[in-house]
Design an enzyme around this catalytic site. Structure first.
Site, short mmCIF file in Angstrom:
data_model
loop_
_atom_site.label_atom_id
_atom_site.label_comp_id
_atom_site.label_asym_id
_atom_site.label_seq_id
_atom_site.Cartn_x
_atom_site.Cartn_y
_atom_site.Cartn_z
N GLY A 39 0.82 -1.21 0.00
CA GLY A 39 0.00 0.00 0.00
C GLY A 39 0.85 1.25 0.00
O GLY A 39 0.60 2.20 0.75
N SER A 42 -0.48 5.43 -1.13
CA SER A 42 -1.49 6.27 -0.49
C SER A 42 -1.24 6.37 1.01
O SER A 42 -0.60 5.49 1.61
CB SER A 42 -2.88 5.65 -0.75
OG SER A 42 -3.90 6.41 -0.15
N GLY A 43 -1.76 7.44 1.60
CA GLY A 43 -1.84 7.57 3.05
C GLY A 43 -0.53 7.35 3.79
O GLY A 43 0.54 7.82 3.39
N ILE A 44 -0.61 6.59 4.89
CA ILE A 44 0.57 6.44 5.75
C ILE A 44 1.60 5.49 5.15
O ILE A 44 2.78 5.55 5.49
CB ILE A 44 0.15 6.02 7.18
CG1 ILE A 44 -0.59 4.69 7.21
CG2 ILE A 44 -0.70 7.10 7.83
CD1 ILE A 44 -0.95 4.22 8.63
N GLY A 45 1.18 4.64 4.21
CA GLY A 45 2.13 3.78 3.52
C GLY A 45 3.05 4.60 2.62
O GLY A 45 4.27 4.37 2.57
N LEU A 87 -3.80 -7.61 -3.09
CA LEU A 87 -3.94 -8.55 -1.96
C LEU A 87 -5.18 -9.43 -2.07
O LEU A 87 -5.24 -10.49 -1.43
CB LEU A 87 -3.95 -7.78 -0.64
CG LEU A 87 -2.60 -7.15 -0.26
CD1 LEU A 87 -2.78 -6.08 0.79
CD2 LEU A 87 -1.62 -8.22 0.22
N ASN A 113 1.00 -2.93 5.40
CA ASN A 113 0.34 -1.66 5.67
C ASN A 113 -1.00 -1.52 4.96
O ASN A 113 -1.92 -0.87 5.47
CB ASN A 113 1.30 -0.53 5.25
CG ASN A 113 0.61 0.80 5.08
OD1 ASN A 113 0.45 1.54 6.05
ND2 ASN A 113 0.17 1.12 3.87
N SER A 161 -5.55 -1.95 14.11
CA SER A 161 -6.28 -0.71 14.39
C SER A 161 -6.94 -0.82 15.76
O SER A 161 -7.26 -1.93 16.21
CB SER A 161 -7.37 -0.51 13.33
OG SER A 161 -8.23 0.56 13.72
N TYR A 183 -23.81 -9.26 8.26
CA TYR A 183 -22.65 -8.44 7.92
C TYR A 183 -22.77 -7.08 8.58
O TYR A 183 -23.83 -6.47 8.61
CB TYR A 183 -22.55 -8.26 6.39
CG TYR A 183 -21.45 -7.31 6.00
CD1 TYR A 183 -20.11 -7.71 6.08
CD2 TYR A 183 -21.72 -6.01 5.58
CE1 TYR A 183 -19.08 -6.84 5.76
CE2 TYR A 183 -20.69 -5.13 5.25
CZ TYR A 183 -19.37 -5.55 5.34
OH TYR A 183 -18.35 -4.68 5.04
N1 LIG Z 1 -6.23 6.07 8.59
C1 LIG Z 1 -6.56 5.67 9.81
O1 LIG Z 1 -7.18 6.41 10.60
C2 LIG Z 1 -6.21 4.27 10.27
C3 LIG Z 1 -6.55 3.89 11.57
C4 LIG Z 1 -6.24 2.61 12.01
C5 LIG Z 1 -5.61 1.72 11.16
N2 LIG Z 1 -5.30 2.11 9.89
C6 LIG Z 1 -4.65 1.14 9.00
O2 LIG Z 1 -3.54 1.72 8.37
C7 LIG Z 1 -3.32 1.11 7.09
C8 LIG Z 1 -3.09 2.17 6.03
O3 LIG Z 1 -4.25 2.95 5.92
P1 LIG Z 1 -4.31 4.42 5.32
O4 LIG Z 1 -5.04 5.24 6.30
O5 LIG Z 1 -2.98 4.86 4.82
O6 LIG Z 1 -5.30 4.15 4.08
P2 LIG Z 1 -5.24 4.49 2.53
O7 LIG Z 1 -4.72 5.87 2.30
O8 LIG Z 1 -6.58 4.16 2.00
O9 LIG Z 1 -4.16 3.47 2.01
C9 LIG Z 1 -4.46 2.10 1.96
C10 LIG Z 1 -3.54 1.42 0.96
O10 LIG Z 1 -3.94 0.06 0.87
C11 LIG Z 1 -4.06 -0.27 -0.52
N3 LIG Z 1 -5.01 -1.35 -0.75
C12 LIG Z 1 -6.33 -1.39 -0.50
N4 LIG Z 1 -6.85 -2.54 -0.94
C13 LIG Z 1 -5.83 -3.26 -1.47
C14 LIG Z 1 -5.73 -4.50 -2.13
N5 LIG Z 1 -6.81 -5.27 -2.34
N6 LIG Z 1 -4.52 -4.92 -2.55
C15 LIG Z 1 -3.42 -4.15 -2.38
N7 LIG Z 1 -3.46 -2.95 -1.80
C16 LIG Z 1 -4.64 -2.50 -1.36
C17 LIG Z 1 -4.56 1.02 -1.15
O11 LIG Z 1 -4.44 0.96 -2.56
P3 LIG Z 1 -5.43 1.83 -3.52
O12 LIG Z 1 -5.08 3.25 -3.27
O13 LIG Z 1 -5.10 1.35 -4.87
O14 LIG Z 1 -6.82 1.49 -3.09
C18 LIG Z 1 -3.64 2.01 -0.46
O15 LIG Z 1 -2.38 2.00 -1.06
C19 LIG Z 1 -4.53 0.21 6.85
O16 LIG Z 1 -4.18 -1.13 7.12
C20 LIG Z 1 -5.55 0.69 7.86
O17 LIG Z 1 -6.46 -0.33 8.26
C21 LIG Z 1 -5.56 3.36 9.43
#
Ligand SMILES: NC(=O)c1ccc[n+]([C@@H]2O[C@H](COP(=O)([O-])OP(=O)(O)OC[C@H]3O[C@@H](n4cnc5c(N)ncnc54)[C@H](OP(=O)(O)O)[C@@H]3O)[C@@H](O)[C@H]2O)c1
Length: 308
Positions: A39, A42-45, A87, A113, A161, A183
């Site tokens: 990942g 985007s975002g924190i990754g 994934l 991530n 999380s 669900y």
């Molecule tokens: N943000 C928060 O407040 C928060 C809080 C707790 C935990 N987290 C955890 O932190 C992690 C990163 O989140 P983020 O906030 O940075 O979110 P994000 O900006 O939405 O980034 C998520 C990343 O995961 C990728 N991804 C999603 N589905 C995927 C798949 N099927 N195969 C491969 N890659 C996939 C996305 O790719 P695309 O851009 O192509 O969709 C994106 O690169 C996640 O595991 C999330 O659960 C975040």
């Protein structure tokens, strides 16, 4: 605790809620290290990849497609290697494993991530609820496929999380992983994040007696693309309060970077980390029997997935 105290207090590691990925890696020379992060686009990754490469690491950045991974890697200064890894598609995950092996890259850290959150309607992949499949099974395939590529001191970091508290009170619903009997967007996101914690726990147990570690991370609450499936009112609210009440993206990336590379985290394994410190998860996230069962069930699911 006042908001000021929350933002400024530090834990035993010397870091806290307000620390950024740059703060927790300041002064570290990561040259010669290879770190894979899922990942990366985007975002924190994306921020974690930027900062780890800035400190000299070679970062293998994976995204759903090679184009996305390439675009993300091109936006970062330093050494990066783009790899496709969708994934929810076992063939793509296995191809990513094969690519990393072919490059011959030994991994000093592997950061799981990527993730999806709160899908409004139930979706499935290969008969498994999609958040569980993407967030847990996809990473299970990746990590178990790459075990031989890990260095002797490798660290596996798995994004969980605080939302793991929203998992069903029974824990993991092994008799209904397809979510056919019911669900809930948050319940099933919570279940996938509880699975992330349990996966780290069992991996840490298997690493016992070695210098390898596995930990789960709550990064904080950060306004990123993760909120894309929330309803528009909640998303607008999230965007409005974000700059005031939530962590910034650089702060959100801190704990995973700390876990992956900081010397202070080298001996920590099987833990739940938040704000770059060890925290207590909900009780069943530390249940070793549950963690072992999840591993076995994940292996059974993996065994019936298409190989090519
Ligand atoms: N943000 C928060 O407040 C928060 C809080 C707790 C935990 N987290 C955890 O932190 C992690 C990163 O989140 P983020 O906030 O940075 O979110 P994000 O900006 O939405 O980034 C998520 C990343 O995961 C990728 N991804 C999603 N589905 C995927 C798949 N099927 N195969 C491969 N890659 C996939 C996305 O790719 P695309 O851009 O192509 O969709 C994106 O690169 C996640 O595991 C999330 O659960 C975040």
């Amino acid at each position: 605790m006042s908001l000021y105290q929350l933002f400024t207090s530090k834990g035993p590691s010397g870091f806290g809620y307000g620390s950024t990925a740059e703060d927790v890696t300041a002064g570290l020379d990561l040259s010669g290290k290879t770190i894979l992060i899922t990942g990366c686009n985007s975002g924190i990754g994306q921020e974690s990849m930027r900062v780890l490469a800035l400190r000299g690491a070679r970062v293998v950045g994976t995204a759903r497609t090679l184009d996305k991974a390439k675009a993300a890697c091109e936006g970062v200064q330093g050494q990066t290697v783009p790899v496709a890894c969708e994934l929810a598609d076992p063939k793509s995950v296995r191809a990513a494993v094969a690519t990393v092996k072919a490059v011959g890259a030994k991994l000093d850290a592997l950061i799981c991530n990527a993730g999806i959150m709160a899908l409004p309607k139930r979706e499935q992949a290969f008969g498994v609820e999609l958040q569980f499949f993407t967030n847990h099974i996809g990473h299970f395939l990746l990590v178990t496929g790459l075990l031989e590529q890990l260095t002797a001191t490798a660290r596996v970091v798995i994004l969980s999380s605080a939302a793991h508290h929203q998992a069903p009170k029974e824990g993991i619903l092994f008799d209904d992983l397809a979510a056919e009997k019911g669900y809930g967007a948050w319940k099933h996101y919570g279940q996938s994040k509880l699975a992330n914690l349990l996966f780290a726990k069992e991996l840490a147990r298997r690493f016992a007696g070695t210098q390898r570690t596995a930990n789960a991370v709550h990064p904080g609450v950060i306004h990123t693309n993760l909120a894309r499936h929330m309803n528009p009112v909640a998303t607008a609210l999230f965007a409005m309060v974000g700059p005031l009440a939530l962590k910034s993206v650089p702060q959100g990336a801190a704990t995973e970077c700390w876990a992956a590379v900081h010397p202070g985290a080298a001996a920590i394994s099987g833990a739940y980390l938040a704000d770059s410190n060890v925290k207590k998860p909900r009780a069943d996230a530390e249940d070793l029997a549950l963690a072992k069962r999840l591993w076995e069930v994940s292996e059974q699911i993996a065994a019936r997935l298409p190989v090519s």
